[in-house]
Design a protein around this motif. Structure first.
Motif: not given
Length: 138
Positions: A86-112
């Motif tokens: 916020q001190e640098k005119n809202d310069e983006i420091i980090e960006r993380v895409n919000l997806l559930l694909d990674w968690d779908d894989v986790r759920l599949h692996l728990i079942k498997k």
């Protein structure tokens, strides 16, 4: 399949402290199965430990995706969480895409990959096959 204490003791790569503690003859297959069972139990305990937080996190991400879809005519591509300076005119420091694909894989692996209990007391074979045949009559 066995190994002997004198065989591993002469191996410079093998820990001397472990060699001192081991019996004269070790069933490597049985020891490996016990080791895999122990790792599986630890993995299962960790899954149980974090399961509540993971479920809450998934719910939060899912809600944000649905909200974003409603606001953007059904499109959630590009949804991301941003860390900004916020001190640098809202310069983006980090960006993380919000997806559930990674968690779908986790759920599949728990079942498997269920926790392996007492693998040392089981017969394990790669020649197992599925005898289930769906009924063709309706």
């Amino acid at each position: 399949m066995f190994t002997h204490k004198d065989e591993v003791s002469s191996d410079k790569e093998f820990k001397k402290s472990v060699a001192k503690e081991m019996p004269e003859k070790v069933n490597v297959l049985l020891a490996s199965r016990k080791y895999i069972s122990s790792i599986s139990k630890a993995h299962g305990a960790l899954r149980d430990l974090i399961s509540n937080n993971v479920a809450i996190s998934r719910n939060i991400v899912s809600e944000r995706i649905e909200y974003f879809k409603e606001e953007s005519n059904g499109n959630s591509i590009g949804l991301a969480a941003l860390k900004v300076d916020q001190e640098k005119n809202d310069e983006i420091i980090e960006r993380v895409n919000l997806l559930l694909d990674w968690d779908d894989v986790r759920l599949h692996l728990i079942k498997k990959n269920k926790t392996l209990y007492s693998l040392d007391q089981s017969y394990v074979s790669s020649s197992a096959y599925n005898t289930y045949e769906p009924s063709t009559s309706q």
